[in-house]
Scaffold this motif. Structure first.
Motif, PDB file in Angstrom:
ATOM      1  N   PHE A 197       0.818  -1.214   0.000  1.00 26.54           N
ATOM      2  CA  PHE A 197       0.000   0.000   0.000  1.00 26.54           C
ATOM      3  C   PHE A 197       0.859   1.275   0.000  1.00 26.54           C
ATOM      4  O   PHE A 197       0.410   2.321  -0.440  1.00 26.54           O
ATOM      5  CB  PHE A 197      -0.941  -0.015   1.197  1.00 26.54           C
ATOM      6  N   LYS A 198       2.086   1.146   0.470  1.00 24.00           N
ATOM      7  CA  LYS A 198       2.992   2.302   0.543  1.00 24.00           C
ATOM      8  C   LYS A 198       3.802   2.499  -0.738  1.00 24.00           C
ATOM      9  O   LYS A 198       4.456   3.534  -0.899  1.00 24.00           O
ATOM     10  CB  LYS A 198       3.948   2.133   1.727  1.00 24.00           C
ATOM     11  N   ASP A 199       3.764   1.533  -1.631  1.00 19.75           N
ATOM     12  CA  ASP A 199       4.573   1.590  -2.844  1.00 19.75           C
ATOM     13  C   ASP A 199       3.953   2.588  -3.830  1.00 19.75           C
ATOM     14  O   ASP A 199       2.889   2.346  -4.406  1.00 19.75           O
ATOM     15  CB  ASP A 199       4.651   0.202  -3.478  1.00 19.75           C
ATOM     16  N   GLU A 200       4.636   3.685  -4.046  1.00 18.77           N
ATOM     17  CA  GLU A 200       4.088   4.754  -4.898  1.00 18.77           C
ATOM     18  C   GLU A 200       4.019   4.363  -6.371  1.00 18.77           C
ATOM     19  O   GLU A 200       3.350   5.025  -7.167  1.00 18.77           O
ATOM     20  CB  GLU A 200       4.928   6.020  -4.746  1.00 18.77           C
ATOM     21  N   ASN A 201       4.682   3.290  -6.748  1.00 20.57           N
ATOM     22  CA  ASN A 201       4.672   2.857  -8.147  1.00 20.57           C
ATOM     23  C   ASN A 201       3.476   1.960  -8.494  1.00 20.57           C
ATOM     24  O   ASN A 201       3.230   1.687  -9.668  1.00 20.57           O
ATOM     25  CB  ASN A 201       5.966   2.111  -8.477  1.00 20.57           C
ATOM     26  N   VAL A 202       2.748   1.512  -7.489  1.00 24.25           N
ATOM     27  CA  VAL A 202       1.585   0.662  -7.729  1.00 24.25           C
ATOM     28  C   VAL A 202       0.379   1.507  -8.111  1.00 24.25           C
ATOM     29  O   VAL A 202       0.019   2.441  -7.395  1.00 24.25           O
ATOM     30  CB  VAL A 202       1.253  -0.186  -6.479  1.00 24.25           C
ATOM     31  N   ASP A 203      -0.242   1.179  -9.238  1.00 27.21           N
ATOM     32  CA  ASP A 203      -1.438   1.896  -9.688  1.00 27.21           C
ATOM     33  C   ASP A 203      -2.721   1.171  -9.299  1.00 27.21           C
ATOM     34  O   ASP A 203      -3.676   1.779  -8.821  1.00 27.21           O
ATOM     35  CB  ASP A 203      -1.415   2.071 -11.212  1.00 27.21           C
ATOM     36  N   ILE A 204      -2.756  -0.148  -9.547  1.00 27.90           N
ATOM     37  CA  ILE A 204      -3.976  -0.944  -9.351  1.00 27.90           C
ATOM     38  C   ILE A 204      -3.638  -2.192  -8.547  1.00 27.90           C
ATOM     39  O   ILE A 204      -2.669  -2.897  -8.852  1.00 27.90           O
ATOM     40  CB  ILE A 204      -4.583  -1.381 -10.698  1.00 27.90           C
ATOM     41  N   ILE A 205      -4.450  -2.471  -7.545  1.00 29.34           N
ATOM     42  CA  ILE A 205      -4.287  -3.687  -6.750  1.00 29.34           C
ATOM     43  C   ILE A 205      -5.468  -4.615  -7.012  1.00 29.34           C
ATOM     44  O   ILE A 205      -6.626  -4.197  -6.916  1.00 29.34           O
ATOM     45  CB  ILE A 205      -4.206  -3.374  -5.241  1.00 29.34           C
ATOM     46  N   TYR A 206      -5.156  -5.852  -7.343  1.00 26.56           N
ATOM     47  CA  TYR A 206      -6.181  -6.887  -7.472  1.00 26.56           C
ATOM     48  C   TYR A 206      -6.154  -7.697  -6.179  1.00 26.56           C
ATOM     49  O   TYR A 206      -5.162  -8.349  -5.875  1.00 26.56           O
ATOM     50  CB  TYR A 206      -5.894  -7.789  -8.672  1.00 26.56           C
ATOM     51  N   ILE A 207      -7.261  -7.663  -5.422  1.00 25.47           N
ATOM     52  CA  ILE A 207      -7.358  -8.378  -4.158  1.00 25.47           C
ATOM     53  C   ILE A 207      -8.096  -9.693  -4.374  1.00 25.47           C
ATOM     54  O   ILE A 207      -9.247  -9.700  -4.814  1.00 25.47           O
ATOM     55  CB  ILE A 207      -8.087  -7.538  -3.088  1.00 25.47           C
ATOM     56  N   SER A 208      -7.442 -10.818  -4.054  1.00 29.05           N
ATOM     57  CA  SER A 208      -8.083 -12.126  -4.234  1.00 29.05           C
ATOM     58  C   SER A 208      -7.898 -13.016  -3.000  1.00 29.05           C
ATOM     59  O   SER A 208      -7.783 -14.234  -3.109  1.00 29.05           O
ATOM     60  CB  SER A 208      -7.536 -12.830  -5.476  1.00 29.05           C
ATOM     61  N   THR A 209      -7.879 -12.387  -1.839  1.00 25.59           N
ATOM     62  CA  THR A 209      -7.809 -13.106  -0.570  1.00 25.59           C
ATOM     63  C   THR A 209      -9.231 -13.529  -0.158  1.00 25.59           C
ATOM     64  O   THR A 209     -10.203 -13.138  -0.806  1.00 25.59           O
ATOM     65  CB  THR A 209      -7.192 -12.200   0.498  1.00 25.59           C
ATOM     66  N   PRO A 210      -9.397 -14.318   0.919  1.00 26.99           N
ATOM     67  CA  PRO A 210     -10.752 -14.721   1.336  1.00 26.99           C
ATOM     68  C   PRO A 210     -11.679 -13.528   1.601  1.00 26.99           C
ATOM     69  O   PRO A 210     -11.237 -12.448   1.985  1.00 26.99           O
ATOM     70  CB  PRO A 210     -10.488 -15.520   2.621  1.00 26.99           C
ATOM     71  N   HIS A 211     -13.003 -13.755   1.393  1.00 30.56           N
ATOM     72  CA  HIS A 211     -14.008 -12.689   1.505  1.00 30.56           C
ATOM     73  C   HIS A 211     -13.852 -11.842   2.771  1.00 30.56           C
ATOM     74  O   HIS A 211     -13.947 -10.616   2.725  1.00 30.56           O
ATOM     75  CB  HIS A 211     -15.436 -13.269   1.570  1.00 30.56           C
ATOM     76  N   ASN A 212     -13.645 -12.512   3.897  1.00 30.76           N
ATOM     77  CA  ASN A 212     -13.688 -11.788   5.169  1.00 30.76           C
ATOM     78  C   ASN A 212     -12.451 -10.936   5.422  1.00 30.76           C
ATOM     79  O   ASN A 212     -12.408 -10.175   6.381  1.00 30.76           O
ATOM     80  CB  ASN A 212     -13.925 -12.753   6.338  1.00 30.76           C
TER      81      ASN A 212
END
Length: 324
Positions: A60-75
């Motif tokens: 989350f702190k990486d300024e070079n990341v534009d888009i995060i795909y989250i595929s961890t468990p629902h909760n």
């Protein structure tokens, strides 16, 4: 269009499909994070990803990341959504995007506050077959919508510790497979259903193993949804209009639909897109949304579906530990 840096939070089946989708257009994931660091390292080696985070918060702190795909468990979604959106990252989150409407409303508010795109990774909203079908529906050739019938049944072994039946992992048919059927229903209905009835059969763990749902909206369009985690059913959707009906199989990633016209019984087949490219279509629409066309991601439908699922679970009295 800008070349966006994608990061994956999670290394499961979907993350592998995401990596393959990006590779198909000559691109690699920029970075990977996972709750188990060793799995992230192995995933990075497999796909030639240069950046692996020792701690998820580094993502989350990486300024070079534009888009995060989250595929961890629902909760776990809301925990990561809070951090990602607050850090100004665009997020494509695996379904079900949150556990309930309150969590989704919080995430939407964060996205709006930080001027980023938030979307649920719902393949149905992005497969070309549905864009083609909606054009046919909107042309008026099929007349007015009357009924929708949806089936989705998987056969999962009775292992009460796996994610399908585990209450501590937000298991159950509704959030795992019901979200597909209800998203299909919402996409074709003229407005959100406001009259909903349901029945449920519980697994030993107290999550919904099986459910039947009846829905009706203010236009009096109706739908039925039948779900099961321990009885195989065809993934079939039938949409009935007054001038014909549409059948589509394997609808979460469908690529062909058959239309039968009421007047003379003649049939028409519509084909569009490819099942194997489902993640690619999501990626492309997400990037277009970031460029300005946010409607492509159908967050309005996601919000309606989440309300239906939340209200149904409330009527059952079924809660997850995070909701108690």
């Amino acid at each position: 269009m800008k070349n966006y840096n994608w990061a994956t939070l999670g290394c499961g089946v979907i993350a592998n499909e995401l990596a393959a989708a990006l590779k198909s257009r000559g691109q690699k994931l920029y970075s990977v994070a996972n709750r188990t660091h060793e799995k992230a390292v192995a995933f990075a080696e497999k796909y030639g990803i240069e950046k692996v985070y020792n701690d998820i918060d580094e993502l989350f702190k990486d300024e070079n990341v534009d888009i995060i795909y989250i595929s961890t468990p629902h909760n776990t979604h809301i925990k990561y959504l809070r951090k990602a959106l607050a850090a100004g990252k665009h997020v494509l989150c695996e379904k079900s995007i949150t556990l309930n409407s309150d969590e989704l409303d919080e995430a939407i508010s964060l996205a709006e506050k930080n001027h980023v795109v938030l979307a649920e990774a719902m393949t149905i909203f992005h497969m070309p077959i549905y864009k083609a079908l909606l054009e046919k529906v909107n042309s008026g050739d099929l007349g007015e919508l009357r009924l929708i019938q949806m089936n989705f049944g998987s056969y999962k072994e009775y292992n009460m510790n796996n994610r399908f039946f585990n209450r501590n992992l937000a298991g159950g048919a509704m959030l795992d497979i019901g979200v597909y059927a209800l998203s299909f229903v919402r996409m074709f209905m003229s407005s959100c259903p406001n009259d909903v009835l349901s029945q449920v059969k519980y697994a030993e763990t107290g999550v919904d193993e099986q459910a039947s749902i009846l829905l009706k909206n203010k236009e009096e369009e109706m739908a039925t949804v039948i779900l099961s985690l321990h009885a195989k059913q065809p993934k079939r959707g039938t949409i009935s209009f007054d001038k014909g009906y549409v059948e589509i199989f394997e609808y979460p990633r469908g690529m062909e639909a058959k239309i039968t016209y009421t007047a003379d019984g003649h049939c028409e087949t519509i084909s569009a897109g490819h099942t194997k490219d489902a993640l690619l279509y999501e990626v492309e629409d997400m990037e277009k949304a970031i460029e300005g066309d946010k409607a492509l991601m159908h967050l309005d439908y996601t919000k309606d579906v989440m309300k239906i699922m939340t209200d149904i679970r409330k009527s059952w009295g079924m809660k997850y530990p995070e909701e108690e």
